[in-house]
Scaffold this active site. Structure first.
Site, PDB file in Angstrom:
ATOM      1  N   GLU A  52      -5.504   1.976  -4.890  1.00 20.40           N
ATOM      2  CA  GLU A  52      -5.011   3.018  -3.856  1.00 20.40           C
ATOM      3  C   GLU A  52      -4.738   4.025  -4.512  1.00 20.40           C
ATOM      4  O   GLU A  52      -4.683   5.052  -4.065  1.00 20.40           O
ATOM      5  CB  GLU A  52      -3.757   2.129  -3.447  1.00 20.40           C
ATOM      6  CG  GLU A  52      -3.084   3.048  -2.465  1.00 20.40           C
ATOM      7  CD  GLU A  52      -1.649   2.465  -1.865  1.00 20.40           C
ATOM      8  OE1 GLU A  52      -1.710   1.174  -1.646  1.00 20.40           O
ATOM      9  OE2 GLU A  52      -0.378   2.933  -1.893  1.00 20.40           O
TER      10      GLU A  52
ATOM     11  N   ARG B 291      -4.019   2.966   4.289  1.00 15.72           N
ATOM     12  CA  ARG B 291      -3.940   3.912   3.238  1.00 15.72           C
ATOM     13  C   ARG B 291      -5.245   4.836   3.150  1.00 15.72           C
ATOM     14  O   ARG B 291      -5.679   4.889   2.180  1.00 15.72           O
ATOM     15  CB  ARG B 291      -3.971   3.095   1.904  1.00 15.72           C
ATOM     16  CG  ARG B 291      -2.750   2.006   1.795  1.00 15.72           C
ATOM     17  CD  ARG B 291      -1.637   3.067   1.710  1.00 15.72           C
ATOM     18  NE  ARG B 291      -0.355   2.130   1.531  1.00 15.72           N
ATOM     19  CZ  ARG B 291       0.361   1.574   2.429  1.00 15.72           C
ATOM     20  NH1 ARG B 291      -0.068   1.802   3.916  1.00 15.72           N
ATOM     21  NH2 ARG B 291       1.322   0.822   2.240  1.00 15.72           N
TER      22      ARG B 291
ATOM     23  N   SER C 148       2.131   0.980  -5.618  1.00 15.80           N
ATOM     24  CA  SER C 148       0.959   0.011  -5.556  1.00 15.80           C
ATOM     25  C   SER C 148      -0.278   0.645  -6.149  1.00 15.80           C
ATOM     26  O   SER C 148      -0.845   1.467  -5.613  1.00 15.80           O
ATOM     27  CB  SER C 148       0.679  -0.450  -4.160  1.00 15.80           C
ATOM     28  OG  SER C 148       1.898  -0.843  -3.588  1.00 15.80           O
TER      29      SER C 148
END
Ligand SMILES: Cc1cc2nc3c(=O)[nH]c(=O)nc-3n(C[C@H](O)[C@H](O)[C@H](O)COP(=O)(O)OP(=O)(O)OC[C@H]3O[C@@H](n4cnc5c(N)ncnc54)[C@H](O)[C@@H]3O)c2cc1C
Length: 337
Positions: free
Chosen positions: A333, A162, A237
């Site tokens: 995130e 990520r 998420s």
């Protein structure tokens, strides 16, 4: 190309947060982007793709550039592979469907991820054992200060879990306008070992899956687990899965013998943040019009009319509680704006 003023961003972010942008411009061509960057340099810019990886906590006093540059084409072909070029404003899932229609393999596990193709390299999107970096060749981006175009090759992007250079040192400095991918034309390399893909294919009575079957399985799993932003506002998420050392993990195991983990190197393990959040008692917790989703503790949700600051406060409370209980820091995130 028209610049509008005092525009609500509610329809433009999947959390459905109602904040106002002082100016807003829909960008359909790279030349328009260059033009607007050149002529409007006094105002700060804010780049908006599909709005599926951001929590808006305040009004945006900037010129919002909504990246909507369309187009997908094959630019190179060999016996076994194709290189396709997709412009930044193409919806990611539409790109996956286009590839399936042409029987091009490589991104089927990334089905149903919301957002734009041009944003996909920024956090190196990933799901079910595949990451964008596995098929990425290069991307084209416009330098915000000079308006010149730069081509970034894979090794310059510093892809990680990520992460990429665009989220770190080059944050806000370049606007990605297109991405090139290398995909297979046949003998596709299927990734079936992750998560519930095999079980789902079995449930679908598929013994010899093709890339379309894998995509269908991923879609079915995602639809059963994740809230659709059309029904409940969310940004997927909210937190990354933390990485800890094996020594830390051993110490934790004495208090939490069932703590799950995935080995990522000789000395490090990844812990599912969703498990930590559930263990801390937040799964399904509702605070008025926002909360933590009941099926997936990693997903914070807006049940309608919530403001971004409240959701951010909840995120901070979760981070603090996880730190207190497990001595683990979990990072967001989602981009908090
Ligand atoms: C239900 C749901 C499920 C999700 N599942 C996954 C998943 O499985 N895996 C995964 O990795 N992610 C997942 N996400 C997160 C999200 O879909 C991805 O991060 C996606 O790539 C974000 O794209 P976007 O265009 O919506 O980005 P935006 O939210 O519009 O932008 C994100 C950031 O990138 C910047 N930006 C946008 N476009 C550009 C550009 N062209 N150039 C430079 N900067 C730009 C913005 O300023 C912002 O800082 C999920 C989200 C949701 C809502």
């Amino acid at each position: 190309m028209k610049i509008k003023h005092d525009v609500s961003l509610k329809p433009y972010n999947t959390f459905g947060i109602d904040v106002i942008a002082s100016s807003f411009c829909n960008i359909e061509h790279v030349e328009d982007l260059r033009h607007v960057l050149k002529t409007k340099t006094t105002k700060p810019f804010f780049i908006l793709g599909g709005g599926s990886n951001m929590l808006l906590t305040k009004n945006i006093d900037a010129l919002v550039l909504h990246i909507n540059i369309k187009g997908i084409k094959v630019i190179e072909e060999t016996e076994n592979h194709v290189i396709i070029k997709a412009n930044a404003g193409e919806n990611w899932h539409n790109l996956v469907l286009w590839c399936l229609d042409h029987n091009f393999g490589g991104i089927e596990n990334l089905s149903l991820i919301p957002g734009n193709t041009g944003t996909a390299p920024i956090q190196n999107i990933g799901a079910y054992g595949v990451e964008l970096k596995d098929v990425f060749v290069s991307c084209e981006a416009v330098n915000v200060s000079t308006q010149s175009t730069k081509i970034f090759l894979k090794n310059e992007c510093k892809f990680d879990y990520r992460e990429s250079v665009f989220k770190q040192e080059l944050r806000g400095k370049y606007i990605i306008t297109s991405v090139n991918f290398k995909l297979t034309k046949h003998n596709h390399d299927l990734h079936l070992n992750y998560g519930a893909i095999k079980n789902q294919l079995e449930a679908m009575a598929i013994k010899h899956p093709n890339i379309k079957d894998v995509s269908d399985a991923v879609i079915a799993i995602r639809e059963s687990k994740l809230p659709d932003p059309k029904d409940i506002g969310n940004s997927g998420s909210f937190f990354k899965n933390p990485v800890i050392t094996k020594a830390q993990f051993k110490a934790l195991q004495s208090n939490f013998p069932n703590i799950p983990s995935y080995e990522i190197s000789n000395n490090e393990l990844k812990i599912p943040a969703g498990w930590l959040i559930e263990k801390a008692g937040f799964k399904g917790k509702r605070f008025g019009n926002f909360g933590v989703h009941s099926k997936q503790a990693l997903v914070l949700v807006n049940y309608g009319g919530a403001n971004g600051r409240d959701i951010f406060e909840l995120a901070k409370l979760i981070q603090k509680t996880i730190h207190r209980l497990f001595d683990i820091s979990i990072e967001t995130e989602v981009n908090v704006i």
